[in-house]
Design a protein around this motif. Structure first.
Motif, PDB file in Angstrom:
ATOM      1  N   GLY A  70       2.270  12.986 -10.427  1.00  0.00           N
ATOM      2  CA  GLY A  70       1.421  12.069  -9.666  1.00  0.00           C
ATOM      3  C   GLY A  70       2.147  11.484  -8.465  1.00  0.00           C
ATOM      4  N   GLY A  71       1.477  10.532  -7.822  1.00  0.00           N
ATOM      5  CA  GLY A  71       2.021   9.937  -6.609  1.00  0.00           C
ATOM      6  C   GLY A  71       3.333   9.202  -6.842  1.00  0.00           C
ATOM      7  N   THR A  72       3.416   8.500  -7.948  1.00  0.00           N
ATOM      8  CA  THR A  72       4.634   7.715  -8.214  1.00  0.00           C
ATOM      9  C   THR A  72       5.845   8.631  -8.333  1.00  0.00           C
ATOM     10  N   GLU A  73       5.690   9.707  -9.102  1.00  0.00           N
ATOM     11  CA  GLU A  73       6.828  10.629  -9.246  1.00  0.00           C
ATOM     12  C   GLU A  73       7.156  11.295  -7.906  1.00  0.00           C
ATOM     13  N   GLU A 100       4.683  -0.899   1.990  1.00  0.00           N
ATOM     14  CA  GLU A 100       4.621   0.333   1.179  1.00  0.00           C
ATOM     15  C   GLU A 100       4.120   0.052  -0.238  1.00  0.00           C
ATOM     16  N   HIS A 101       3.654   1.074  -0.899  1.00  0.00           N
ATOM     17  CA  HIS A 101       3.339   1.005  -2.327  1.00  0.00           C
ATOM     18  C   HIS A 101       4.655   0.781  -3.082  1.00  0.00           C
ATOM     19  N   HIS A 102       4.555   0.160  -4.256  1.00  0.00           N
ATOM     20  CA  HIS A 102       5.777  -0.109  -5.022  1.00  0.00           C
ATOM     21  C   HIS A 102       6.521   1.171  -5.422  1.00  0.00           C
ATOM     22  N   THR A 176       6.131  10.846   3.984  1.00  0.00           N
ATOM     23  CA  THR A 176       4.981   9.947   4.025  1.00  0.00           C
ATOM     24  C   THR A 176       4.198  10.026   2.727  1.00  0.00           C
ATOM     25  N   ASP A 177       3.762   8.865   2.252  1.00  0.00           N
ATOM     26  CA  ASP A 177       2.915   8.775   1.073  1.00  0.00           C
ATOM     27  C   ASP A 177       1.467   8.868   1.577  1.00  0.00           C
ATOM     28  N   ALA A 178       0.839  10.021   1.304  1.00  0.00           N
ATOM     29  CA  ALA A 178      -0.523  10.259   1.790  1.00  0.00           C
ATOM     30  C   ALA A 178      -1.540  10.225   0.651  1.00  0.00           C
ATOM     31  N   VAL A 179      -1.185   9.489  -0.403  1.00  0.00           N
ATOM     32  CA  VAL A 179      -2.045   9.393  -1.593  1.00  0.00           C
ATOM     33  C   VAL A 179      -3.451   8.915  -1.227  1.00  0.00           C
ATOM     34  N   GLN A 180      -3.526   7.948  -0.313  1.00  0.00           N
ATOM     35  CA  GLN A 180      -4.842   7.382   0.009  1.00  0.00           C
ATOM     36  C   GLN A 180      -5.526   8.129   1.146  1.00  0.00           C
ATOM     37  N   SER A 181      -4.838   9.000   1.842  1.00  0.00           N
ATOM     38  CA  SER A 181      -5.488   9.623   3.003  1.00  0.00           C
ATOM     39  C   SER A 181      -6.056  11.008   2.719  1.00  0.00           C
ATOM     40  N   ILE A 199       1.007  13.520  -2.455  1.00  0.00           N
ATOM     41  CA  ILE A 199      -0.430  13.427  -2.740  1.00  0.00           C
ATOM     42  C   ILE A 199      -0.641  13.344  -4.255  1.00  0.00           C
ATOM     43  N   THR A 200      -1.834  12.898  -4.641  1.00  0.00           N
ATOM     44  CA  THR A 200      -2.159  12.819  -6.066  1.00  0.00           C
ATOM     45  C   THR A 200      -3.631  13.167  -6.262  1.00  0.00           C
ATOM     46  N   ALA A 201      -3.993  13.582  -7.491  1.00  0.00           N
ATOM     47  CA  ALA A 201      -5.351  14.101  -7.721  1.00  0.00           C
ATOM     48  C   ALA A 201      -6.378  13.026  -8.038  1.00  0.00           C
ATOM     49  N   HIS A 202      -5.949  11.937  -8.704  1.00  0.00           N
ATOM     50  CA  HIS A 202      -6.970  11.047  -9.277  1.00  0.00           C
ATOM     51  C   HIS A 202      -7.652  10.127  -8.273  1.00  0.00           C
ATOM     52  N   LYS A 203      -7.204  10.160  -6.998  1.00  0.00           N
ATOM     53  CA  LYS A 203      -7.896   9.351  -5.987  1.00  0.00           C
ATOM     54  C   LYS A 203      -9.019  10.157  -5.334  1.00  0.00           C
ATOM     55  N   ILE A 204      -9.104  11.441  -5.662  1.00  0.00           N
ATOM     56  CA  ILE A 204     -10.125  12.301  -5.039  1.00  0.00           C
ATOM     57  C   ILE A 204     -10.963  13.005  -6.111  1.00  0.00           C
TER      58      ILE A 204
HETATM   59  C1  LIG Z   1      -0.304   4.565  -1.722  1.00  0.00           C
HETATM   60  C2  LIG Z   1      -0.076   4.942  -3.142  1.00  0.00           C
HETATM   61  N1  LIG Z   1       1.050   5.586  -3.486  1.00  0.00           N
HETATM   62  C3  LIG Z   1       1.304   5.958  -4.744  1.00  0.00           C
HETATM   63  C4  LIG Z   1       0.410   5.695  -5.754  1.00  0.00           C
HETATM   64  C5  LIG Z   1       0.737   6.133  -7.152  1.00  0.00           C
HETATM   65  O1  LIG Z   1       0.056   7.303  -7.470  1.00  0.00           O
HETATM   66  P1  LIG Z   1      -0.121   7.740  -9.020  1.00  0.00           P
HETATM   67  O2  LIG Z   1      -1.099   6.776  -9.607  1.00  0.00           O
HETATM   68  O3  LIG Z   1      -0.647   9.142  -8.949  1.00  0.00           O
HETATM   69  O4  LIG Z   1       1.217   7.671  -9.644  1.00  0.00           O
HETATM   70  C6  LIG Z   1      -0.783   5.020  -5.464  1.00  0.00           C
HETATM   71  C7  LIG Z   1      -1.739   4.678  -6.534  1.00  0.00           C
HETATM   72  O5  LIG Z   1      -2.317   3.620  -6.559  1.00  0.00           O
HETATM   73  C8  LIG Z   1      -1.038   4.636  -4.119  1.00  0.00           C
HETATM   74  O6  LIG Z   1      -2.147   3.989  -3.776  1.00  0.00           O
END
Ligand SMILES: Cc1ncc(COP(=O)(O)O)c(C=O)c1O
Length: 387
Positions: A70-73, A100-102, A176-181, A199-204
């Motif tokens: 996921g995005g965090t990893e 930034e995201h945590h 770049t963290d493009a999780v939200q874009s 990128i991550t799957a669960h936001k789309i």
């Molecule tokens: C900008 C951003 N980065 C990272 C993450 C973490 O992604 P994941 O939930 O897939 O670990 C999120 C999730 O809220 C996010 O909004």
């Protein structure tokens, strides 16, 4: 009870078409992608097809896309992997920004504890980072710039292409963290010029627990995990084929439907913004006025207008069947104002009186009217209770 889900920035419902694509891999097609027999080959083919679909969607080569949990990893291993490789060459400086995201911020702070020199750039009142500020802070020892593509709390889109041009000229890679874009705004690794992208799957409308990290071929990056040859030796562990197939299906749908979906959710978002502005004069809209994600509305209230904190408002909206988010974080039992809003210069009280609505496929104009009326009812009730 009829419920309205307006928290698509937190997560999204699984699209039934994605579930259908994944289903065989929870059944007959259970093979291990590393096995030499037909079950293994079937799994491997599905995995590589999923990788290729995701690569096409972001303009990458399949070999540059690595699956993660996921995005965090992805954020963690992007930053740790570059820094671990760079520190041998005595590049020990890392540049990020305060909103930034945590997953990024805390990884950078962990590295600071390990002796890395971490510079955290400020943002303006809209949550934007100035590309010139990046230029000023780059040093010969800078190993990486990590700045998100679009902010998850206020939706501000950062000038990543400009930042990459500046950093590249100095030989510094950009993550770049493009999780939200992804699926919301155009996302192409060469147009941006990034070396690493999350990128991550669960936001789309994809499954939870799978993401990807794009690593441009020439990037100096080393694996963080050890123990197997999977993912070209970069991220060991038996591959999660079913989730990879679901991720690819979600990316495909989000990309194909973006040009129809995004103008639709943007109209809903703008309509809610207008109606709330009429109902609550003095309400502040957070984020950049133009460079903002189309589906996200974050608003803060003056304490005279809103006699409660965001958390309380969210709980009251929930009682009315409406799911939104406050943007604050509950740490050790007390509500902390959002670090993003504080970085944008909002006062603590205003930052706490914030609510974020984020639209998705299932929302309609009817939802907008219901939300506005619920907000008015809740606020009137609280004012009466406070008298
Ligand atoms: C900008 C951003 N980065 C990272 C993450 C973490 O992604 P994941 O939930 O897939 O670990 C999120 C999730 O809220 C996010 O909004």
């Amino acid at each position: 009870m009829h419920t309205i889900y307006l928290d698509h920035t937190a997560t999204t419902p699984l699209d039934p078409r994605v579930l259908e694509a994944m289903q065989p891999y929870f059944g007959d097609r259970f093979g291990n992608a590393s096995s030499a027999h037909r079950y293994g080959r079937q799994a491997k083919d599905a995995l590589e097809e999923a990788r290729a679909r995701i690569a096409v969607a972001i303009g990458a080569k399949p070999a540059e896309v690595m699956f993660t949990s996921g995005g965090t990893e992805s954020d963690n291993i992007a930053i740790l992997g570059v820094l671990n490789a760079a520190r041998r060459r005595r590049r020990n400086h890392l540049l990020t920004e305060a909103a930034e995201h945590h997953a990024v911020l805390d990884t950078c702070l962990h590295l600071r504890d390990e002796g890395v020199d971490v510079a955290v750039l400020g943002v303006d009142q809209h949550g934007s980072v100035a590309a010139e500020a990046v230029e000023e802070r780059l040093r010969s020892e800078t190993a990486l710039v990590t700045i998100m593509h679009a902010n998850n709390e206020v939706g501000t889109i950062q000038p990543i292409a400009e930042i990459c041009r500046i950093a590249r000229a100095r030989g510094v890679p950009v993550h770049t963290d493009a999780v939200q874009s992804i699926g919301k705004i155009p996302l192409h690794v060469d147009d941006l010029g990034v070396h690493l992208l999350t990128i991550t799957a669960h936001k789309i409308n994809g499954p939870k627990g799978i993401g990807a990290l794009y690593i441009r071929r020439e990037t100096e990056w080393e694996p963080v995990f050890h123990g197997g040859g999977q993912e070209r030796g970069r991220r060991p562990g038996t591959e999660n084929v079913s989730l990879a197939v679901g991720f690819a299906a979600a990316v495909g749908l989000a990309t194909e439907e973006r040009e129809i979906m995004m103008p639709r959710v943007e109209r809903l978002r703008d309509s809610l913004q207008r109606q709330l502005q009429d109902a609550f004069p003095g309400m502040v809209v957070n984020g950049h006025p133009d460079r903002r994600l189309p589906h996200l509305l974050s608003v803060s209230f003056d304490s005279r207008v809103m006699p409660m904190e965001g958390e309380m408002l969210i709980a009251n909206l929930d009682l009315e069947g409406i799911a939104a988010s406050s943007g604050s974080a509950c740490t050790s039992g007390s509500v902390q104002p959002s670090h993003v809003l504080l970085a944008m210069g909002r006062e603590e009280r205003t930052a706490k009186a914030t609510v974020r609505f984020s639209f998705g496929r299932g929302n309609s104009e009817d939802d907008v009217a219901v939300v506005k009326e619920a907000m008015q009812r809740i606020v009137a009730r609280m004012h009466r209770a406070a008298q």
